[in-house]
Design a protein around this motif. Structure first.
Motif, PDB file in Angstrom:
ATOM      1  N   ILE A  45       0.845  -1.179   0.000  1.00 17.62           N
ATOM      2  CA  ILE A  45       0.000   0.000   0.000  1.00 17.62           C
ATOM      3  C   ILE A  45       0.885   1.234   0.000  1.00 17.62           C
ATOM      4  O   ILE A  45       1.806   1.346   0.809  1.00 17.62           O
ATOM      5  CB  ILE A  45      -0.984   0.016   1.199  1.00 17.62           C
ATOM      6  N   ARG A  46       0.639   2.106  -0.960  1.00 10.37           N
ATOM      7  CA  ARG A  46       1.324   3.397  -1.022  1.00 10.37           C
ATOM      8  C   ARG A  46       0.411   4.398  -0.346  1.00 10.37           C
ATOM      9  O   ARG A  46      -0.751   4.548  -0.723  1.00 10.37           O
ATOM     10  CB  ARG A  46       1.576   3.786  -2.473  1.00 10.37           C
ATOM     11  N   TRP A  47       0.929   5.055   0.679  1.00  6.13           N
ATOM     12  CA  TRP A  47       0.060   5.913   1.463  1.00  6.13           C
ATOM     13  C   TRP A  47      -0.512   7.079   0.659  1.00  6.13           C
ATOM     14  O   TRP A  47      -1.675   7.441   0.844  1.00  6.13           O
ATOM     15  CB  TRP A  47       0.809   6.444   2.688  1.00  6.13           C
ATOM     16  N   SER A  48       0.256   7.638  -0.227  1.00  7.88           N
ATOM     17  CA  SER A  48      -0.241   8.728  -1.055  1.00  7.88           C
ATOM     18  C   SER A  48      -1.284   8.179  -2.009  1.00  7.88           C
ATOM     19  O   SER A  48      -0.995   7.377  -2.906  1.00  7.88           O
ATOM     20  CB  SER A  48       0.909   9.365  -1.834  1.00  7.88           C
ATOM     21  N   GLY A  49      -2.520   8.576  -1.803  1.00 13.35           N
ATOM     22  CA  GLY A  49      -3.602   8.071  -2.625  1.00 13.35           C
ATOM     23  C   GLY A  49      -4.106   6.705  -2.216  1.00 13.35           C
ATOM     24  O   GLY A  49      -5.065   6.194  -2.795  1.00 13.35           O
ATOM     25  N   ARG A  50      -3.411   6.112  -1.212  1.00 18.24           N
ATOM     26  CA  ARG A  50      -3.801   4.787  -0.705  1.00 18.24           C
ATOM     27  C   ARG A  50      -3.948   3.796  -1.860  1.00 18.24           C
ATOM     28  O   ARG A  50      -4.916   3.034  -1.937  1.00 18.24           O
ATOM     29  CB  ARG A  50      -5.061   4.867   0.133  1.00 18.24           C
ATOM     30  N   VAL A  51      -2.950   3.797  -2.704  1.00 20.62           N
ATOM     31  CA  VAL A  51      -2.940   2.881  -3.842  1.00 20.62           C
ATOM     32  C   VAL A  51      -2.426   1.525  -3.369  1.00 20.62           C
ATOM     33  O   VAL A  51      -1.449   1.441  -2.616  1.00 20.62           O
ATOM     34  CB  VAL A  51      -2.033   3.423  -4.962  1.00 20.62           C
ATOM     35  N   THR A  52      -3.090   0.467  -3.804  1.00 26.27           N
ATOM     36  CA  THR A  52      -2.711  -0.875  -3.382  1.00 26.27           C
ATOM     37  C   THR A  52      -2.228  -1.711  -4.568  1.00 26.27           C
ATOM     38  O   THR A  52      -2.625  -1.489  -5.714  1.00 26.27           O
ATOM     39  CB  THR A  52      -3.872  -1.589  -2.692  1.00 26.27           C
ATOM     40  N   TYR A  53      -1.378  -2.669  -4.259  1.00 26.92           N
ATOM     41  CA  TYR A  53      -0.803  -3.570  -5.248  1.00 26.92           C
ATOM     42  C   TYR A  53      -0.880  -4.989  -4.693  1.00 26.92           C
ATOM     43  O   TYR A  53      -0.677  -5.195  -3.499  1.00 26.92           O
ATOM     44  CB  TYR A  53       0.666  -3.213  -5.508  1.00 26.92           C
ATOM     45  N   TYR A  54      -1.154  -5.946  -5.571  1.00 26.91           N
ATOM     46  CA  TYR A  54      -1.301  -7.332  -5.134  1.00 26.91           C
ATOM     47  C   TYR A  54      -0.602  -8.292  -6.087  1.00 26.91           C
ATOM     48  O   TYR A  54      -0.554  -8.064  -7.293  1.00 26.91           O
ATOM     49  CB  TYR A  54      -2.781  -7.731  -5.066  1.00 26.91           C
ATOM     50  N   ALA A  55      -0.111  -9.367  -5.524  1.00 24.65           N
ATOM     51  CA  ALA A  55       0.354 -10.471  -6.349  1.00 24.65           C
ATOM     52  C   ALA A  55      -0.868 -11.143  -6.969  1.00 24.65           C
ATOM     53  O   ALA A  55      -1.943 -11.199  -6.352  1.00 24.65           O
ATOM     54  CB  ALA A  55       1.127 -11.470  -5.495  1.00 24.65           C
ATOM     55  N   ASP A  56      -0.702 -11.671  -8.167  1.00 26.21           N
ATOM     56  CA  ASP A  56      -1.835 -12.314  -8.848  1.00 26.21           C
ATOM     57  C   ASP A  56      -2.420 -13.451  -8.013  1.00 26.21           C
ATOM     58  O   ASP A  56      -3.628 -13.692  -8.049  1.00 26.21           O
ATOM     59  CB  ASP A  56      -1.387 -12.851 -10.205  1.00 26.21           C
ATOM     60  N   SER A  57      -1.580 -14.132  -7.285  1.00 25.67           N
ATOM     61  CA  SER A  57      -2.024 -15.307  -6.532  1.00 25.67           C
ATOM     62  C   SER A  57      -2.972 -14.968  -5.384  1.00 25.67           C
ATOM     63  O   SER A  57      -3.658 -15.858  -4.873  1.00 25.67           O
ATOM     64  CB  SER A  57      -0.805 -16.054  -5.990  1.00 25.67           C
ATOM     65  N   VAL A  58      -3.024 -13.699  -4.977  1.00 24.70           N
ATOM     66  CA  VAL A  58      -3.872 -13.334  -3.836  1.00 24.70           C
ATOM     67  C   VAL A  58      -4.952 -12.325  -4.198  1.00 24.70           C
ATOM     68  O   VAL A  58      -5.793 -11.992  -3.359  1.00 24.70           O
ATOM     69  CB  VAL A  58      -3.029 -12.790  -2.660  1.00 24.70           C
ATOM     70  N   LYS A  59      -4.952 -11.856  -5.433  1.00 24.04           N
ATOM     71  CA  LYS A  59      -5.959 -10.869  -5.841  1.00 24.04           C
ATOM     72  C   LYS A  59      -7.362 -11.419  -5.642  1.00 24.04           C
ATOM     73  O   LYS A  59      -7.651 -12.557  -5.992  1.00 24.04           O
ATOM     74  CB  LYS A  59      -5.760 -10.492  -7.314  1.00 24.04           C
TER      75      LYS A  59
END
Length: 125
Positions: free
Chosen positions: A51-65
């Motif tokens: 999670i990037r705090w600026s804008g609360r942007v999130t990123y996920y590995a494909d295996s857990v999306k």
């Protein structure tokens, strides 16, 4: 020296849920992003979510999306990982990580500056 402390690991049945927490202690710092990685026995530590705090942007590995959700409180340097529909292949030691500075990538271990000691999650079949 800042420290990251994870909690919430344990044994859970297939299809169950678990929530991991990670909190910074010691010297406080302002992180740019925080993330979760995991490492299964005999395997490399791999990216799970960030999670990037600026804008609360999130990123996920494909295996857990679609199954895992990362959230947190920037002011408290606390991050959570809600894990649903758990599978045996999700069993691993889960590590929390914090990144201090700006960057454009979030998926590599080298993107992060501080690490926790890890918490074991075991999913029984």
């Amino acid at each position: 020296q800042a420290q990251l402390v994870e909690s919430g690991g344990g044994l859970v049945q297939t299809g169950g849920s678990r929530r991991l927490s990670c909190a910074a202690s010691g010297r406080t710092f302002g992180s740019y992003a925080m993330a979760w990685f995991r490492q299964a026995p005999g395997k490399e530590r791999r990216f799970v979510a960030a999670i990037r705090w600026s804008g609360r942007v999130t990123y996920y590995a494909d295996s857990v999306k679609g199954r895992f959700t990362i959230s947190g409180d920037n002011a408290k340097n606390t991050v959570y990982l809600q894990m649903n529909s758990l599978k045996p292949e999700d069993s691993a030691v889960y590590y929390c990580a914090a990144r201090l500075g700006y960057g454009v990538t979030y998926y590599s271990k080298s993107d992060y500056d501080y690490w926790g000691q890890g918490t074991q999650v075991t999913v029984s079949s």
